[in-house]
Motif scaffolding. Structure first.
Motif, PDB file in Angstrom:
ATOM      1  N   THR A 191      27.223  15.899  42.248  1.00  0.00           N
ATOM      2  CA  THR A 191      28.247  15.552  41.263  1.00  0.00           C
ATOM      3  C   THR A 191      29.217  14.533  41.866  1.00  0.00           C
ATOM      4  O   THR A 191      29.579  14.643  43.041  1.00  0.00           O
ATOM      5  CB  THR A 191      29.055  16.812  40.900  1.00  0.00           C
ATOM      6  N   TYR A 192      29.653  13.572  41.036  1.00  0.00           N
ATOM      7  CA  TYR A 192      30.645  12.608  41.515  1.00  0.00           C
ATOM      8  C   TYR A 192      31.880  13.360  42.009  1.00  0.00           C
ATOM      9  O   TYR A 192      32.422  14.203  41.289  1.00  0.00           O
ATOM     10  CB  TYR A 192      31.023  11.642  40.387  1.00  0.00           C
ATOM     11  N   PHE A 230      35.944  18.672  49.683  1.00  0.00           N
ATOM     12  CA  PHE A 230      37.119  17.839  49.425  1.00  0.00           C
ATOM     13  C   PHE A 230      37.518  17.054  50.671  1.00  0.00           C
ATOM     14  O   PHE A 230      37.492  17.573  51.777  1.00  0.00           O
ATOM     15  CB  PHE A 230      38.269  18.731  48.977  1.00  0.00           C
ATOM     16  N   ASP A 231      37.884  15.792  50.454  1.00  0.00           N
ATOM     17  CA  ASP A 231      38.324  14.944  51.556  1.00  0.00           C
ATOM     18  C   ASP A 231      39.570  14.178  51.123  1.00  0.00           C
ATOM     19  O   ASP A 231      39.500  13.331  50.237  1.00  0.00           O
ATOM     20  CB  ASP A 231      37.205  13.956  51.919  1.00  0.00           C
ATOM     21  N   PRO A 232      40.705  14.472  51.745  1.00  0.00           N
ATOM     22  CA  PRO A 232      41.933  13.757  51.358  1.00  0.00           C
ATOM     23  C   PRO A 232      41.820  12.248  51.557  1.00  0.00           C
ATOM     24  O   PRO A 232      42.583  11.481  50.959  1.00  0.00           O
ATOM     25  CB  PRO A 232      43.008  14.357  52.267  1.00  0.00           C
ATOM     26  N   ASP A 234      39.429  10.384  50.526  1.00  0.00           N
ATOM     27  CA  ASP A 234      38.755   9.779  49.379  1.00  0.00           C
ATOM     28  C   ASP A 234      39.538  10.184  48.137  1.00  0.00           C
ATOM     29  O   ASP A 234      39.541  11.353  47.744  1.00  0.00           O
ATOM     30  CB  ASP A 234      37.307  10.281  49.318  1.00  0.00           C
ATOM     31  N   SER A 235      40.180   9.201  47.508  1.00  0.00           N
ATOM     32  CA  SER A 235      41.097   9.529  46.412  1.00  0.00           C
ATOM     33  C   SER A 235      40.376  10.066  45.175  1.00  0.00           C
ATOM     34  O   SER A 235      41.006  10.604  44.276  1.00  0.00           O
ATOM     35  CB  SER A 235      41.935   8.300  46.039  1.00  0.00           C
ATOM     36  N   THR A 236      39.065   9.917  45.106  1.00  0.00           N
ATOM     37  CA  THR A 236      38.335  10.471  43.951  1.00  0.00           C
ATOM     38  C   THR A 236      37.562  11.741  44.321  1.00  0.00           C
ATOM     39  O   THR A 236      36.808  12.269  43.510  1.00  0.00           O
ATOM     40  CB  THR A 236      37.342   9.444  43.369  1.00  0.00           C
ATOM     41  N   SER A 237      37.752  12.205  45.523  1.00  0.00           N
ATOM     42  CA  SER A 237      37.124  13.456  45.951  1.00  0.00           C
ATOM     43  C   SER A 237      37.745  14.602  45.153  1.00  0.00           C
ATOM     44  O   SER A 237      38.925  14.580  44.833  1.00  0.00           O
ATOM     45  CB  SER A 237      37.402  13.618  47.445  1.00  0.00           C
ATOM     46  N   VAL A 238      36.936  15.590  44.810  1.00  0.00           N
ATOM     47  CA  VAL A 238      37.428  16.657  43.937  1.00  0.00           C
ATOM     48  C   VAL A 238      37.726  17.920  44.751  1.00  0.00           C
ATOM     49  O   VAL A 238      36.927  18.342  45.590  1.00  0.00           O
ATOM     50  CB  VAL A 238      36.385  16.958  42.827  1.00  0.00           C
ATOM     51  N   PHE A 459      29.006  20.070  39.257  1.00  0.00           N
ATOM     52  CA  PHE A 459      29.136  20.979  40.409  1.00  0.00           C
ATOM     53  C   PHE A 459      28.095  22.099  40.435  1.00  0.00           C
ATOM     54  O   PHE A 459      28.287  23.107  41.082  1.00  0.00           O
ATOM     55  CB  PHE A 459      30.562  21.549  40.495  1.00  0.00           C
TER      56      PHE A 459
ATOM     57  N   HIS B  54      36.846   8.059  35.118  1.00  0.00           N
ATOM     58  CA  HIS B  54      36.450   9.019  36.152  1.00  0.00           C
ATOM     59  C   HIS B  54      35.694  10.139  35.451  1.00  0.00           C
ATOM     60  O   HIS B  54      36.131  10.623  34.407  1.00  0.00           O
ATOM     61  CB  HIS B  54      37.697   9.565  36.860  1.00  0.00           C
ATOM     62  N   PRO B  55      34.549  10.544  36.005  1.00  0.00           N
ATOM     63  CA  PRO B  55      33.722  11.550  35.332  1.00  0.00           C
ATOM     64  C   PRO B  55      34.467  12.839  34.995  1.00  0.00           C
ATOM     65  O   PRO B  55      34.183  13.467  33.986  1.00  0.00           O
ATOM     66  CB  PRO B  55      32.603  11.805  36.335  1.00  0.00           C
ATOM     67  N   GLN B  56      35.398  13.252  35.826  1.00  0.00           N
ATOM     68  CA  GLN B  56      36.147  14.472  35.501  1.00  0.00           C
ATOM     69  C   GLN B  56      37.507  14.132  34.885  1.00  0.00           C
ATOM     70  O   GLN B  56      38.378  14.989  34.813  1.00  0.00           O
ATOM     71  CB  GLN B  56      36.340  15.352  36.734  1.00  0.00           C
ATOM     72  N   ALA B  58      39.807  12.777  36.230  1.00  0.00           N
ATOM     73  CA  ALA B  58      40.827  13.151  37.214  1.00  0.00           C
ATOM     74  C   ALA B  58      41.852  12.031  37.349  1.00  0.00           C
ATOM     75  O   ALA B  58      41.546  10.861  37.147  1.00  0.00           O
ATOM     76  CB  ALA B  58      40.167  13.408  38.566  1.00  0.00           C
ATOM     77  N   MET B  59      43.041  12.417  37.687  1.00  0.00           N
ATOM     78  CA  MET B  59      44.091  11.434  37.929  1.00  0.00           C
ATOM     79  C   MET B  59      44.017  10.997  39.391  1.00  0.00           C
ATOM     80  O   MET B  59      43.567  11.744  40.244  1.00  0.00           O
ATOM     81  CB  MET B  59      45.474  12.032  37.661  1.00  0.00           C
ATOM     82  N   GLN B  60      44.470   9.794  39.651  1.00  0.00           N
ATOM     83  CA  GLN B  60      44.520   9.311  41.020  1.00  0.00           C
ATOM     84  C   GLN B  60      45.501  10.171  41.807  1.00  0.00           C
ATOM     85  O   GLN B  60      46.639  10.358  41.409  1.00  0.00           O
ATOM     86  CB  GLN B  60      44.983   7.846  41.018  1.00  0.00           C
ATOM     87  N   ARG B  61      45.032  10.727  42.906  1.00  0.00           N
ATOM     88  CA  ARG B  61      45.887  11.574  43.723  1.00  0.00           C
ATOM     89  C   ARG B  61      46.813  10.711  44.562  1.00  0.00           C
ATOM     90  O   ARG B  61      46.426   9.652  45.029  1.00  0.00           O
ATOM     91  CB  ARG B  61      45.001  12.395  44.666  1.00  0.00           C
TER      92      ARG B  61
END
Lengths: 489, 95
Positions: A191-192, A230-232, A234-238, A459, B54-56, B58-61
């Motif tokens: 999953t992205y 999760f990886d801080p 990577d701003s698109t990491s979930v 996921f 964004h697929p979810q 999600a907002m930019q953190r």
């Protein structure tokens, strides 16, 4: 040795049947023996591999080893590896020594996996045949006149020819699933947001996702659960917990609802591929699964919208290659503009230039709404199709590619025909879902491997791996390997 | 949809890509074909659809505005084609 699962290798390493240095040397010897004609590696990192293996042996001796400690692997050459050339198969990065590790590399290093080398790919991950590499095409080990698929063709071939037990890949529009299908191995695109993109050289940032190739779903599960999270950086990491993906492999799939999208079985699908996919679905029925006809009505819009979004993002991402801070610089530039233009013109290959220009045009003043914005709206239509489908089914199945591996050079003069080969894989990336390719047999026409695509909800990697593993318990397609590289061993 | 050789030249300049004169025609054909494919998007009515980035969704953190990187200037600059005294060198920009 090459028929052992990762679990068996790990058990043997811990029992002292052989050391990690011996195992790693065994694979380095196989690479030296066979990769000349396959060309699956751009850089073989013998020194690092043996140093990593030695450290792993010390951990094993000390009793601090984990499940993957001492098992060698390979990285696609777009994951940054500290101190090792990371070329992205481009002349542009021919001399680039990455100054840091990608998070995926960091995690697999920490797990004690020695790195055998960096694998070949389509330049900047743009391509579906691995013919777009500055370092030469990769050959399919089942037939050297055929392509292995792309863009992660080198990693797929390294695993298919048993030159590495597992290898990383990335999937922006099918670049893990399609080469896995064409070379007869197992590959999963998560999953992205599941796997960190930090240190993965960007192609299309809203679509790119790292994943893994192995010879079985259980091998993929062991590595994927280690490289995910999760990886801080990577701003698109979930931010989401990673389940133990190996733990659920043996769950029963009785009553599993499998959706078959009618759009994946229509015109354009080679009948010998359809036959293999249908046989696999029959096998799932025997395992107690229930088949549900579904529709993904906007599938036909996936290719046009992908070929706006991906090139647009690529044109932006690849603007960083300017001949100033790293990468290729042309000889004797007369001024700054000349330096930019010739460094980029000489450093990038034809397909990369084609996509940069496509994206540049799509994003140029006055065209944004007509192209990028429209494509982003279509992306939601495609995503909504999947959402509706997953209200009725647990997983979706179909072919990975409309045909088996094609001949080298067959599509190089016609980029559009190459793009159309991604029809069944692209829509997943647009939706951001997880998907995998599982070996399901061989085409009766040309004896080339065919993969079954399994698509899961967000996921649900563990579910996909479970569904694939159950199939691999009752079939042996995943155990078949090209005999020219595996005979007698 | 077709892109003329002149349009290709102007796109190539915007993208800062030098293209050999003899290849312009081929790029013009290829890009025209690609945008021909892209035109299939016109069949879809998306007036009421929200774009998806964004697929979810999600907002930019955001992170705290603090320095987290260590200084490794020499290591980072060792990949540069041309440097002097800790600076990147480029052709003269101002007369």
């Amino acid at each position: 040795m090459i028929t052992k699962s990762l679990t068996e290798l790990s058990t043997s390493l811990k029992a002292g049947d052989f050391s990690s240095v011996e195992l790693t040397q065994f694979y380095l010897d196989r690479i030296a023996k066979y990769d000349g004609e396959l060309n699956s590696f751009i850089t073989v990192t013998e020194e690092q591999a043996l140093a990593g293996a030695k450290a792993a042996d010390e951990q094993i001796a000390a009793g601090t080893a984990g499940a993957l400690t001492g098992i060698p692997m390979a990285h696609k050459d777009l994951f940054c590896t500290d101190g090792v050339r990371t070329s992205c198969a481009s002349k542009m990065l021919g001399n680039f020594i990455a100054p840091y590790n990608a998070t995926v590399v960091e995690k697999l290093n920490a797990a004690g996996m020695p790195m055998l080398g960096k694998t070949n790919m389509d330049e900047f991950a743009m391509g579906s045949s691995n013919e777009n590499s500055y370092y030469g095409a990769v050959k399919n080990p089942w037939d050297l006149e055929r392509v292995p698929g792309g863009s992660s063709g080198g990693s797929a071939v390294a695993v298919a020819a048993r030159l590495a037990p597992v290898a990383t890949g990335t999937d922006t529009g099918g670049s893990i699933r399609q080469p896995a299908s064409l070379t007869g191995i197992t590959g999963i695109k998560p999953t992205y947001g599941r796997v960190s993109r930090f240190g993965m050289i960007a192609y299309a940032s809203s679509l790119d996702q790292g994943g893994i190739f192995g010879t079985s779903a259980s091998d993929c599960a062991m590595v994927l659960e280690t490289m995910s999270g999760f990886d801080p950086k990577d701003s698109t990491s979930v931010e989401r917990d990673v389940p133990n993906m190996s733990a659920s492999l043996n769950d029963s799939i009785k009553g599993l609802k499998i959706g078959l999208p009618k759009e994946f079985f229509g015109e354009g699908l080679d009948s010998s591929v359809a036959e293999v996919v249908n046989d696999a679905i029959e096998e799932y029925k025997k395992l107690g699964a229930e088949i549900v006809e579904i529709s993904l009505p906007n599938t036909h819009l996936a290719i046009p919208s992908y070929y706006v979004i991906a090139p647009a993002e690529a044109s932006s991402n690849l603007s960083r290659f300017d001949g100033v801070r790293y990468g290729y610089r042309c000889e004797a530039p007369v001024d700054l503009t000349d330096m930019y233009m010739r460094s980029r013109g000489e450093g990038f290959g034809t397909e990369v230039k084609r996509r940069i220009m496509t994206g540049t045009y799509a994003l140029s003043a006055g065209y944004y709404d007509a192209y990028y914005l429209k494509a982003q709206k279509i992306r939601r239509l495609i995503s909504d199709d999947f959402k509706k489908a997953f209200e009725k089914v647990d997983v979706i199945m179909g072919p990975v590619a409309p045909e088996t591996a094609f001949k080298l050079g067959e599509k190089t003069d016609d980029p559009i025909s190459m793009y159309l080969a991604d029809i069944y894989t692209l829509s997943l990336n647009l939706a951001g879902l997880t998907g995998m390719s599982v070996p399901a047999g061989f085409s009766k026409n040309n004896k080339m491997p065919v993969g079954l695509q399994i698509i899961g909800n967000y996921f649900e990697e563990a579910k996909l791996l479970n569904v694939a593993h159950q199939y691999q318990q009752v079939t042996d397609w995943h155990k078949q390997a090209p005999s020219a590289y595996t005979g007698g061993e | 949809m077709s892109l003329s050789p002149d349009e290709v030249k102007s796109i190539a300049f915007l993208a800062r890509l030098s293209i050999q004169e003899e290849n312009i025609e081929q790029y013009s054909q290829d890009l025209s074909n690609i945008f021909g494919l892209v035109e299939q998007m016109n069949a879809a009515n998306v007036d009421q659809i929200e774009p998806m980035a964004h697929p979810q969704d999600a907002m930019q953190r955001l992170r705290d505005d603090v320095v987290t990187e260590e200084n490794q200037r020499e290591k980072l600059m060792s990949n540069a084609p041309l440097t002097e005294a800790g600076l990147f060198l480029v052709p003269k920009v101002l007369d």
